[in-house]
Design an enzyme around this catalytic site. Structure first.
Site, PDB file in Angstrom:
ATOM      1  N   VAL A  95     -51.386  -0.130  16.331  1.00 22.14           N
ATOM      2  CA  VAL A  95     -52.643  -0.245  16.732  1.00 22.14           C
ATOM      3  C   VAL A  95     -53.136  -1.205  17.904  1.00 22.14           C
ATOM      4  O   VAL A  95     -53.419  -0.388  18.684  1.00 22.14           O
ATOM      5  CB  VAL A  95     -53.132   0.336  15.945  1.00 22.14           C
ATOM      6  CG1 VAL A  95     -54.339   1.081  16.576  1.00 22.14           C
ATOM      7  CG2 VAL A  95     -52.468   1.338  14.845  1.00 22.14           C
ATOM      8  N   LYS A 128     -57.301   4.766   7.638  1.00 29.39           N
ATOM      9  CA  LYS A 128     -56.968   6.010   6.394  1.00 29.39           C
ATOM     10  C   LYS A 128     -57.611   5.654   4.915  1.00 29.39           C
ATOM     11  O   LYS A 128     -58.574   6.065   3.976  1.00 29.39           O
ATOM     12  CB  LYS A 128     -55.819   7.051   6.851  1.00 29.39           C
ATOM     13  CG  LYS A 128     -54.852   5.914   6.420  1.00 29.39           C
ATOM     14  CD  LYS A 128     -53.866   7.263   6.622  1.00 29.39           C
ATOM     15  CE  LYS A 128     -52.238   6.060   7.046  1.00 29.39           C
ATOM     16  NZ  LYS A 128     -52.284   5.657   7.811  1.00 29.39           N
ATOM     17  N   VAL A 170     -57.245   9.485  11.485  1.00 29.64           N
ATOM     18  CA  VAL A 170     -56.227  11.041  10.768  1.00 29.64           C
ATOM     19  C   VAL A 170     -55.410  10.996  11.949  1.00 29.64           C
ATOM     20  O   VAL A 170     -56.072  12.049  13.334  1.00 29.64           O
ATOM     21  CB  VAL A 170     -57.042  12.424  10.170  1.00 29.64           C
ATOM     22  CG1 VAL A 170     -56.373  13.391  10.044  1.00 29.64           C
ATOM     23  CG2 VAL A 170     -58.218  11.635   9.417  1.00 29.64           C
ATOM     24  N   ILE A 225     -54.884  12.834  17.923  1.00 29.81           N
ATOM     25  CA  ILE A 225     -54.954  14.275  17.916  1.00 29.81           C
ATOM     26  C   ILE A 225     -57.067  14.415  17.954  1.00 29.81           C
ATOM     27  O   ILE A 225     -56.734  13.614  16.467  1.00 29.81           O
ATOM     28  CB  ILE A 225     -54.087  15.236  17.107  1.00 29.81           C
ATOM     29  CG1 ILE A 225     -53.094  15.197  17.018  1.00 29.81           C
ATOM     30  CG2 ILE A 225     -55.156  16.568  16.764  1.00 29.81           C
ATOM     31  CD1 ILE A 225     -52.008  16.033  16.148  1.00 29.81           C
ATOM     32  N   GLU A 272     -40.494   4.020   6.862  1.00 27.95           N
ATOM     33  CA  GLU A 272     -40.333   2.232   6.920  1.00 27.95           C
ATOM     34  C   GLU A 272     -39.444   2.109   5.568  1.00 27.95           C
ATOM     35  O   GLU A 272     -38.925   2.886   5.067  1.00 27.95           O
ATOM     36  CB  GLU A 272     -41.822   2.453   5.745  1.00 27.95           C
ATOM     37  CG  GLU A 272     -43.036   2.774   6.908  1.00 27.95           C
ATOM     38  CD  GLU A 272     -43.482   1.391   7.162  1.00 27.95           C
ATOM     39  OE1 GLU A 272     -43.553   0.747   7.070  1.00 27.95           O
ATOM     40  OE2 GLU A 272     -44.625   2.023   7.995  1.00 27.95           O
ATOM     41  N   LYS A 292     -55.373  11.207   4.940  1.00 28.30           N
ATOM     42  CA  LYS A 292     -56.136  12.103   5.758  1.00 28.30           C
ATOM     43  C   LYS A 292     -56.756  13.412   5.144  1.00 28.30           C
ATOM     44  O   LYS A 292     -57.623  13.857   5.737  1.00 28.30           O
ATOM     45  CB  LYS A 292     -55.041  12.213   6.758  1.00 28.30           C
ATOM     46  CG  LYS A 292     -54.317  10.752   6.973  1.00 28.30           C
ATOM     47  CD  LYS A 292     -52.942  11.445   7.818  1.00 28.30           C
ATOM     48  CE  LYS A 292     -52.470   9.970   8.117  1.00 28.30           C
ATOM     49  NZ  LYS A 292     -50.912  10.057   9.175  1.00 28.30           N
ATOM     50  N   GLY A 325     -48.059   6.303  16.416  1.00 23.77           N
ATOM     51  CA  GLY A 325     -47.749   5.467  17.577  1.00 23.77           C
ATOM     52  C   GLY A 325     -48.995   4.131  17.879  1.00 23.77           C
ATOM     53  O   GLY A 325     -50.175   4.731  18.269  1.00 23.77           O
TER      54      GLY A 325
END
Lengths: 428, 428
Positions: free
Chosen positions: A14, A105, A132, A136, A190, A205, A302
Site C-alpha cells: 500500500v 482494518k 475496507v 471502493i 498468502e 471489515k 492491491g
C-alpha cells in the site's frame, strides 16, 4: 503552488501504491487539491531492505521521532498494519496535532472508537477509506451520501481471496483445496491463508462498515464468523441446481432495533447482482429506506486500488485545510444498538447429510427437524453406488438455535452417518 | 437542537420525496447533521393542486420573493426541472448568498459552467448529486473518492426507462413497441417517451459526469446521441447468440488527450457486470488508472432514491456550515480537453442487412466493406422462407467514418434491400 508535507508509516504494497500514485498522477492531484502533496519522511523497520522502488535515501527513517517532532508534517499515513505499534503511533501523531489516514482494518475494528475519540479531542481528522474494500468508496458513501437514510441491511463480498476461490470452484467445479492451491500460486492467497479463508479479514471489515452504517459501536467479537474451508464441489453443484451461487458474505441487518452481524458462506440467488461478482472483486450491497438498493463493486485490494483510497483521503484532508483548529470526525456512536445473539438469527438452511441407505431414514430426519419447528422446502436424495447416500435438504426460515438443536438430534440417529455441511441461505 | 431553514422550489415527485425523507428520517438526519432541517417555504405554480400529501398551508407560496428575501432561509433546493425559470431562480438565490441544491440535469448539462462560476463568485455551495442516476452517489464518488485517479473511461446505464425496456426485450423476446407499451402501462415510461427513448435524458447525465470526471467543459452538443427505437427482437436474439446483451450506454473515454462522448445502444458482453443491470436500475462503470474498475449500481429515479441524494446534499452543506463566507465549489474546468469528432471514433460493429437471395451477395458486401478498410469477424446468413435474407455481420475494429461510407455504398448495391441496423460493440 502551495505544499503539504506528509509522512508514510510503512512501505509495503500500500505504501508503494501511495508513493507511485502521488508521483504518477501529480498533475491531477495538484489541480484537484490545490496543493503539491509531498512525502517528507517514510518510516520503515529495515532501511536496507530492497523494495524494488526508487526512493531518495534521506526520506527513509527508522526513527518515528523524526516524524512526530517535525512540525511541517501535517498528515501521518499509517500503512504498516497490525495493532502494535500502529495504534500507539497514530495516537502520538494526533497528540502532536497531525491528521491521520490509515488503511488498518484490524486496528479500526478493534480500537476504532478510541481512535475516533482521540481525533475529536485533539481536533484532527481521521480518515480510513482504504481499510475496507480497497478502492471502493464505501466509507465515504455511508458517511456522506447515505446520510438521509435509515440503513436497513448491508451485504458485502469483502474478501477478494475467498471470492476468487469460490468463483473458481463455481466455474470449474474445483474442490476447495485445489482452488486454494491455485489462488496461492497466482498470488491471490498468502502462504498462511488463515486470515482470509477463516473470514477474520472479512469480519474486521464488516465491523467497521456496521459501526458507520448503524451509527453504533460494533466490536469484532460481536460478529459471528465462519470460514469457507468446508465448502465442497458437491455443495457448489447443488447450489447451482437450486439456482444459487455460494458467496462469502459479511451481513449486518437491523431488525426491531437489534443488530445481527455475521460472516459466513451464503447461498445467493444467481439472479442477484452480488452473484455476478467474480474473481478477486469485492462488492457491497446496501438497502436504505430512501435510496432503496445500492451496490458498489470494485477491486478490494492491491497496491493501486488501495493506494487510490489512501490518496483520496489525503486530498480530502488537504481540501478541508490542514490548519483547521477543531475538526470533528464522523461519529459512529450516535445510537446504542443491541447486538442480537446468534441463536436468535433467522435463516433458511441448506443441509448436506450422509445417511445409510435404509428405509425410513428421511422420515426420521424430517421428524427430528419437525420437533424443533424446522420444516422443509426441498429434498434431493439420489441413489448412488456407495453404501452411504447424500441427502440434500433446504429448509424454510427458522431460528439458528432450532436448526442447531435439530442437527444435534439428527447426528445421533443410527441411520445418519454425519451432517456434512450447513450453509445459510439469504433471500436478498 | 440547532435549526437550518431551507426552501423547496417545486413539489413534484422529487419534492415530495424530500419532504417525506426529512419527516420520516428526522432522527437520523438530526444526529448525523447536528441540525434540525426545516422546510420553511415551498414554491409551487398552483396553490390549489391536490398533491396527495399533507403540508401546512402557510408553507406553500407562489411568490419567489418570499423565499429570496427571507434571510433565515439558508439553502434553496431546486426540484422543479427545466431551464426557465429554474436557472434564473438559482442565480437569484446565489446572489442573495443562499446555497443551492438542484436535481436538474437539463439545466446543469446546459448551464453548469455558468452556475458553478456564479456559486464561486458569491462564495456559496452548489450541490447536484440527484441530477445524475438518482440515489447512486456518482458525483460524490468522482469529486471526492476518485481524486487520486486519472479517470480513463466511464460507461453508464443512465436511464431507467430504456433499461427496463431493453431488459424486457432481452428476457421475454418482446419487440420494442410492445416493451414500450408495457413500460408505459407500468409507469416506467411517460406518455411522451421521447426524452428517454431518444436518449436525451442519458445525454444530459453523460455531459455532467464527463465534465466532472475529466475536469473539463462538456456541452450537451458535444455528445453523439442515438435512441433505442430501432432495436428489434431479432437484434436481441443475435446479440445473445454472439454472447452479448444490448444496453443503452453513455460512454466517455479519453484517448490521447481527446474526449470521445456518445450515447447509443451497445453490445456488451454478457459476462460484464453492466450486462446484469436489469429492470429500471442504473449503473456507472468507471476505469481509473489507480482504482482500476469500479461500478456503482442502484435506483436511478423515483421519489425516495432521488430524494435521498437531494437530502444528502443538504446535509453536506449543513455540515460544512451554511455561514462560511467564501466556499469554493469543485471545479470542472481544470483542463481544456478537445472533443473528438464522431467520425474518428473507433468501434466494432454489428450490422443487420436485408439482402436478396442471390449468388455473390456476401462477396459484394465484403468487397465494399474491404474498400473502406472494414474487415469481418463473424458472419451469419440463414436461409429463410422469405425472398429477402437476413445477413448478420460483426466487424473488427474500425473508424466510424469508414463504416458509414461503406454502408452508403452497400445501400446502393442492387442485391441489398436495406441496411436495417447498426449497433456498436464495446469490449469493456
Amino acid at each position: 503552488m502551495k505544499k503539504v508535507e506528509i509522512a508514510l508509516l510503512g512501505l509495503g504494497n500500500v505504501g508503494k501504491g501511495v508513493w507511485n500514485i502521488l508521483k504518477e498522477n501529480k498533475d491531477e492531484i495538484r489541480k484537484r487539491s490545490g496543493y503539491d502533496i509531498e512525502i517528507a519522511k517514510i518510516l520503515v523497520r529495515d532501511k536496507n531492505k530492497n523494495r524494488g522502488i526508487e526512493i531518495p535515501e534521506e526520506l527513509i527513517t527508522t526513527d518515528y521521532n523524526e516524524i512526530i517532532n517535525d512540525e511541517s508534517i501535517k498528515i501521518v499515513v499509517e500503512v504498516m498494519g497490525g495493532i502494535d505499534p500502529a495504534r500507539d503511533y497514530i495516537l502520538q501523531a494526533m497528540n502532536n496535532k497531525k491528521h491521520v489516514v490509515t488503511a488498518n482494518k484490524m486496528l479500526l475494528a478493534t480500537y476504532g472508537d478510541e481512535l475516533g475519540e482521540a481525533a475529536d479531542n485533539k481536533g484532527v481528522m481521521l480518515y480510513y477509506e482504504a481499510s475496507v474494500a480497497g478502492g471502493i468508496p464505501i466509507i465515504q458513501t455511508i458517511n456522506e451520501s447515505l446520510t438521509a437514510n435509515k440503513i436497513e441491511q448491508v451485504y458485502g463480498i469483502l474478501n477478494g481471496t475467498t471470492n476468487y476461490i469460490l468463483s473458481n470452484m463455481d466455474n470449474v467445479g474445483m474442490d476447495f483445496s485445489d482452488a486454494l492451491k491455485e489462488a496461492q500460486e497466482k498470488g491471490y492467497a498468502e502462504a498462511d491463508p488463515t486470515s482470509d479463508i477463516e473470514s477474520f479479514d472479512a469480519a474486521y471489515k464488516l465491523a467497521i462498515i456496521a459501526s458507520l452504517a448503524f451509527g453504533t459501536k460494533v466490536k469484532i467479537d460481536d460478529v459471528y464468523r465462519e470460514g469457507i474451508t468446508k465448502i465442497t464441489a458437491t455443495d457448489i453443484k447443488y447450489a447451482k441446481e437450486f439456482g444459487y451461487v455460494i458467496k462469502l458474505l459479511g451481513i449486518v441487518k437491523e431488525i426491531e432495533g437489534k443488530l445481527e452481524l455475521r460472516v459466513h458462506p451464503t447461498f445467493v440467488s444467481r439472479k442477484h447482482p452480488l452473484a455476478n461478482v467474480n474473481d478477486a472483486f469485492n462488492a457491497i450491497f446496501i438497502k436504505g429506506n430512501a435510496v432503496g438498493e445500492l451496490m458498489l463493486y470494485g477491486r478490494g485490494a492491491g497496491e493501486l486500488p488501495t493506494g487510490s483510497a489512501v490518496v483520496a483521503d489525503i486530498i480530502s484532508i488537504v481540501r478541508k485545510g490542514t490548519d483547521i483548529e477543531d475538526y470533528t470526525t464522523v461519529k459512529n456512536n450516535l445510537w446504542h444498538k443491541e447486538i442480537k445473539s446468534f441463536d436468535e438469527v433467522e435463516c433458511k438452511y441448506y443441509l448436506r447429510i450422509l445417511v445409510k441407505d435404509k428405509p425410513g431414514v428421511l422420515g426420521e430426519i424430517t421428524t427430528a427437524l419437525g420437533r424443533h419447528d424446522v420444516s422443509l422446502r426441498s429434498v434431493i436424495q439420489r441413489g448412488e453406488e456407495a453404501e452411504d447416500v447424500k441427502l440434500i435438504l433446504i429448509t424454510h426460515k427458522t431460528r439458528e438455535e432450532n436448526i442447531q438443536s435439530a442437527l444435534k438430534e439428527i447426528n445421533q440417529l443410527e441411520t445418519v452417518s454425519s451432517v456434512e455441511n450447513l450453509i445459510r441461505i439469504e433471500n436478498l
